[in-house]
Enzyme design. Structure first.
Site, PDB file in Angstrom:
ATOM      1  N   CYS A  34       0.894  -1.366   0.002  1.00  0.00           N
ATOM      2  CA  CYS A  34      -0.025   0.081  -0.021  1.00  0.00           C
ATOM      3  C   CYS A  34       0.730   1.111  -0.100  1.00  0.00           C
ATOM      4  O   CYS A  34       0.206   2.227  -0.098  1.00  0.00           O
ATOM      5  CB  CYS A  34      -0.861   0.098   1.264  1.00  0.00           C
ATOM      6  SG  CYS A  34      -0.125   0.065   2.633  1.00  0.00           S
ATOM      7  N   ASP A  36       2.371   2.674   2.899  1.00  0.00           N
ATOM      8  CA  ASP A  36       2.302   3.440   3.832  1.00  0.00           C
ATOM      9  C   ASP A  36       3.466   3.321   4.462  1.00  0.00           C
ATOM     10  O   ASP A  36       4.030   2.199   4.478  1.00  0.00           O
ATOM     11  CB  ASP A  36       1.180   3.115   4.578  1.00  0.00           C
ATOM     12  CG  ASP A  36      -0.455   3.383   3.915  1.00  0.00           C
ATOM     13  OD1 ASP A  36      -0.240   4.144   2.776  1.00  0.00           O
ATOM     14  OD2 ASP A  36      -1.365   2.980   4.449  1.00  0.00           O
ATOM     15  N   CYS A  59      -3.000   5.321   5.717  1.00  0.00           N
ATOM     16  CA  CYS A  59      -4.571   5.062   5.469  1.00  0.00           C
ATOM     17  C   CYS A  59      -4.879   5.718   6.851  1.00  0.00           C
ATOM     18  O   CYS A  59      -4.071   5.600   7.972  1.00  0.00           O
ATOM     19  CB  CYS A  59      -4.847   3.990   5.112  1.00  0.00           C
ATOM     20  SG  CYS A  59      -4.620   2.760   6.411  1.00  0.00           S
ATOM     21  N   CYS A 103      -2.687  -3.117   8.741  1.00  0.00           N
ATOM     22  CA  CYS A 103      -2.338  -1.453   9.128  1.00  0.00           C
ATOM     23  C   CYS A 103      -1.975  -1.720  10.802  1.00  0.00           C
ATOM     24  O   CYS A 103      -0.986  -0.996  11.088  1.00  0.00           O
ATOM     25  CB  CYS A 103      -3.595  -0.713   9.000  1.00  0.00           C
ATOM     26  SG  CYS A 103      -4.377  -0.627   7.388  1.00  0.00           S
TER      27      CYS A 103
HETATM   28 FE1  FES Z   1      -1.628  -0.156   4.170  1.00  0.00          FE
HETATM   29 FE2  FES Z   1      -3.262   0.930   5.811  1.00  0.00          FE
HETATM   30  S1  FES Z   1      -3.602   0.411   3.565  1.00  0.00           S
HETATM   31  S2  FES Z   1      -1.333   0.672   6.362  1.00  0.00           S
END
Ligand code: FES
Length: 126
Positions: A34, A36, A59, A103
């Site tokens: 993702c 992040d 996110c 996450c």
């Molecule tokens: Fe990857 Fe939340 S979508 S940390």
């Protein structure tokens, strides 16, 4: 409702956001899928986490997870913080949707990375 009230609360009003300039341990982790990124800063005295701050570029669930994780380890011993799991973070948030569990894993990993850094700097504790 996809997200619990606690997730929404910690996303809208995250606790312990920021940096610690003279941190005793800093850990940064990311999720390649993702994209992040999460960074944790720890201040440690007598093996107690006296302060913790985070910065998360990610996110809403990642922000809520980091916020909750910092609340869970603040004032705890280094050993207790090492035992924090993503499951405990998720439970404290009253759950996350299955596709958002990673996450909370990021939060666990960021704390472990910061503690690793601490042990590298202070092999005998502080
Ligand atoms: Fe990857 Fe939340 S979508 S940390």
């Amino acid at each position: 409702m996809l997200y619990s009230e606690k997730v929404m609360d910690h996303f809208m009003n995250p606790r312990n956001v920021g940096e610690i300039e003279d941190a005793d341990g800093v850990g940064e982790v990311g999720n390649a899928k993702c994209g992040d990124i999460m960074r944790m800063y720890l201040k440690i005295d007598n093996n107690i986490i006296t302060d913790v701050k985070f910065k998360t570029f990610g996110c809403g669930s990642a922000i809520a997870s980091s916020s909750m994780a910092t609340e869970l380890i603040k004032g705890k011993s280094v050993d207790e913080a090492l035992e924090l799991t993503n499951k405990a973070v998720t439970e404290a948030l009253d759950g996350l949707p299955a596709h958002k569990l990673h996450c909370s894993v990021l939060a666990e990993e960021a704390i472990k990375a910061a503690l690793d850094d601490f042990y590298k700097k202070y092999p005998n504790g502080k």
